[in-house]
Design an enzyme around this catalytic site. Structure first.
Site, short mmCIF file in Angstrom:
data_model
loop_
_atom_site.label_atom_id
_atom_site.label_comp_id
_atom_site.label_asym_id
_atom_site.label_seq_id
_atom_site.Cartn_x
_atom_site.Cartn_y
_atom_site.Cartn_z
CB THR A 1 -0.92 0.03 1.23
OG1 THR A 1 -1.69 -1.17 1.27
CG2 THR A 1 -1.85 1.23 1.18
CE LYS B 1 0.21 2.53 -8.93
NZ LYS B 1 1.39 3.07 -9.67
CG ASP C 1 8.94 8.24 -7.68
OD1 ASP C 1 9.77 8.72 -6.90
OD2 ASP C 1 7.85 7.75 -7.30
#
Length: 685
Positions: free
Chosen positions: A128, A148, A291
């Site tokens: 999560t 997802k 990222d």
């Protein structure tokens, strides 16, 4: 999320920011009054309590703050250890959302019941995160997938968090101007909302997978080109704005050290291949994931244990010109080329407010510095901080700033958004290597990719480039023949770039340029292109001496000491003018000691002439010809000034510049008001 919750969320963030700021300010004051042996423990306790405060607030608020915490947890090369050890928890799962909420989102997005889509759906999530949680499932056709699912209401929370983060950065920039992170937060505010559209993430995933040539079949790394990579990316099965279904890949998390060791994973090779994958995305594709924190990677359990790249919500697309500029910046940093660095900065839109080339080079070198394992990273950061203090002192002296002005000085006038994300990626990769306790030599790993993008599209030979010879009217038959010869040399690979200019009786008979500016710089050479060159003034200064001889102000057989009395010292009384011109004066090494003592003295004309006058020859005049590679200009210049009774620049204008009508085109030294780029080139001469 109602306005009451928004207000409480905002107050929590600002209260914590002020509390931590005041805590560290108090520690700075206490540090002045305690023993040096206790200072380290004082700061350690401060880091521990403030790291706990940050972690507890992030867990409470979730949203964007989790992503910030994940980013900080990877910066083992920058942050104190207590922050890293506590914030690492954010790389694991946060408290999950109820499965009923997950089911509602899936059924709403696809208009189909859970039973109609899945043969099996595991209610306990695999992970999560800040925006979504991931469940393992089996489709009705038997395919193993991960699902997802975006948290309900997360979009409102993320947008609110961005506003709060922006406000905090504004406040920090006001309170501590040397820590102005506005360019970073501004770019984040623009890019972060894109992560909320899973259709966009699905398309990004497909693009990156295709660009990297990801295949399930492993290819021998010894047979692939240096700019190809060997990683895995899950296949996209289905997507909507808030749900993404991907192929399931069984892998090991990067923070699961026990499993990595049990499966025999080579951490060095894994991090190197991840770094190579990002170099490919940046330099070759111009489309990269912004990222790369540890939670977005797995390692395949089957040999050869390839990295699995996940989560392409935050991506950045670069223009072709930006790719070229980033690659040029890489090579400028690798080779210490100040002029090329500033050219790359200009091309990418990065503008500096101060002409301090050494500091500009330091900044770019920081991008690509070799990463250090976590146990060495703190010392590296300490050294960088000390260097930053020295740099600020240079700025203060150069610009005559007081302490308050220095504190608020920002050397960057414009910071393009592309560079913000690029810098973030490199910092995350460096943090990843520190976390994994490996050392990555970025200059070696990234070189093939930066080299590839610069070589593509560069037409090096005249036969395939109409611009290889600069299009300008031909002045004479000899110039036409010269151009044909240059083309021949270019096709044989014997010329990179060249300028040729010749005068006869005051008239231009040759003015030609050809080739490109550099090995990785495809811009054509033009007549006004500037080059960092050495010894270019030898012919000019020798010509000025001959001009004085032609005008009866000097004789080639004359002893230099007759016109330059100070020159007579240390056995130089028999050195004649022609000994200097034919490099037999014995003074070939005079300025070597000068340059090794203090290179900046080379810029002091009068001091150099004084050192020349006091020097001692190594050989008898006229006996041995040894190239005067450093001393020649000052020897000729001293003779010219003494014989003419005028300053060197005056004779230059009278004997060469005015007769050739080239005012403003020829400089020896740095004329007032000349721009920085020319300063750098003249300094190289």
């Amino acid at each position: 999320m109602g306005w009451g919750n928004i207000y409480r969320r905002r107050m929590s963030v600002f209260s914590m920011a002020i509390l931590i700021y005041l805590d560290y300010k108090a520690v700075q004051q206490r540090e002045k009054w305690i023993k040096k042996s206790k200072i380290s423990a004082l700061w350690q306790r401060a880091h521990e309590r403030n790291a706990k405060r940050v972690l507890n607030l992030i867990i409470k608020l979730e949203g964007l703050w989790v992503k910030l915490g994940q980013y900080l947890s990877t910066r083992a090369d920058v942050l104190p250890e207590p922050y890293i050890s506590l914030l690492k928890q954010l790389q694991d799962s946060l408290p999950p959302r109820p499965v009923q909420e997950v089911s509602q989102t899936i059924e709403r997005e696809f208009g189909e019941s859970m039973g109609g889509m899945f043969m099996d759906f595991v209610e306990t999530p695999l992970a999560t995160a800040s925006i979504a949680q991931v469940h393992r499932a089996t489709l009705v056709d038997g395919r193993q997938v991960v699902v997802k699912v975006q948290h309900q209401g997360i979009k409102t929370i993320i947008l609110e968090d961005l506003k709060n983060a922006k406000s905090i950065v504004d406040w920090i920039a006001w309170a501590e101007p040397q820590y102005d992170f506005n360019p970073i937060i501004d770019e984040w505010c623009k890019e972060a909302p894109k992560e909320l559209d899973f259709n966009s993430e699905a398309e990004n995933t497909r693009i990156v997978s295709a660009n990297l040539g990801c295949k399930n079949k492993h290819e021998d790394s010894n047979k692939k080109p240096a700019y190809e990579v060997d990683v895995l990316i899950p296949e996209v099965i289905q997507s909507s704005e808030t749900v993404l279904i991907l192929e399931f890949m069984d892998g090991i998390r990067l923070n699961d050290c026990e499993s990595l060791e049990a499966f025999g994973v080579n951490k060095q090779k894994v991090v190197e291949e991840i770094t190579r994958a990002y170099a490919h995305q940046i330099y070759v594709d111009g489309f990269f994931n912004g990222d790369p924190h540890p939670g977005n990677f797995l390692v395949s359990k089957d040999p050869p244990h390839r990295p699995i790249l996940l989560d392409f919500g935050l991506t950045k697309k670069l223009s072709s010109s930006m790719k070229q500029a980033l690659a040029k910046m890489f090579f400028a940093a690798a080779e210490g080329d100040h002029v090329a660095l500033l050219s790359a900065f200009a091309e990418m839109g990065l503008r500096l407010r101060l002409d301090v080339p050494e500091q500009a080079m330091e900044v770019s070198t920081l991008f690509f510095r070799t990463s250090a394992p976590a146990n060495e990273a703190f010392e590296t950061v300490k050294n960088l901080s000390e260097q930053r203090a020295k740099n600020l002192k240079v700025i203060q002296e150069k610009m005559k700033l007081n302490q308050k002005e220095v504190k608020r000085f920002n050397p960057v006038d414009a910071f393009p958004g592309d560079i913000v994300i690029f810098s973030r990626v490199l910092n995350l990769l460096r943090g990843l290597s520190s976390t994994m306790n490996v050392r990555i030599v970025y200059l070696d790993i990234m070189r093939p990719f930066a080299e590839y993008v610069l070589q593509v599209g560069i037409n090096k030979e005249p036969s395939v480039s109409a611009e290889w010879i600069y299009s300008k009217p031909i002045h004479s038959d000899v110039e036409a023949k010269l151009r044909d010869f240059l083309v021949e040399l270019g096709n044989d690979g014997k010329i990179l770039g060249i300028q040729v200019c010749a005068y006869k009786d005051g008239e231009v008979i040759i003015d030609t340029s050809a080739g490109m500016l550099g090995r990785y710089d495809p811009r054509p050479v033009q007549p006004d292109s500037l080059f960092p060159v050495f010894s270019v003034t030898k012919g000019i200064t020798a010509g000025m001496l001959h001009w004085l001889v032609d005008n009866g102000k000097l004789k080639l057989e004359e002893n230099i000491a007759n016109i330059w009395p100070e020159f007579k010292s240390n056995g130089k009384d028999l050195i004649k003018v022609h000994h200097v011109l034919n490099h037999t004066s014995g003074l070939h090494n005079v300025s070597v000691d000068l340059s090794s003592e203090n290179p900046l003295l080379i810029c002091d004309w009068d001091e150099c002439l004084n050192r020349i006058a006091l020097s001692a020859p190594e050989t008898e005049p006229g006996q041995e010809q040894l190239y005067h590679y450093l001393s020649f200009g000052w020897l000729c210049g001293g003779i010219i000034e003494r014989a003419s009774g005028k300053k060197f620049q005056e004779i230059l204008e009278e004997g060469i510049i005015q007769p050739l009508s080239i005012d403003g085109e020829l400089y020896i030294g740095i004329p007032p008001g000349t721009n920085f780029l020319l300063h750098q080139i003249q300094r190289s001469c």
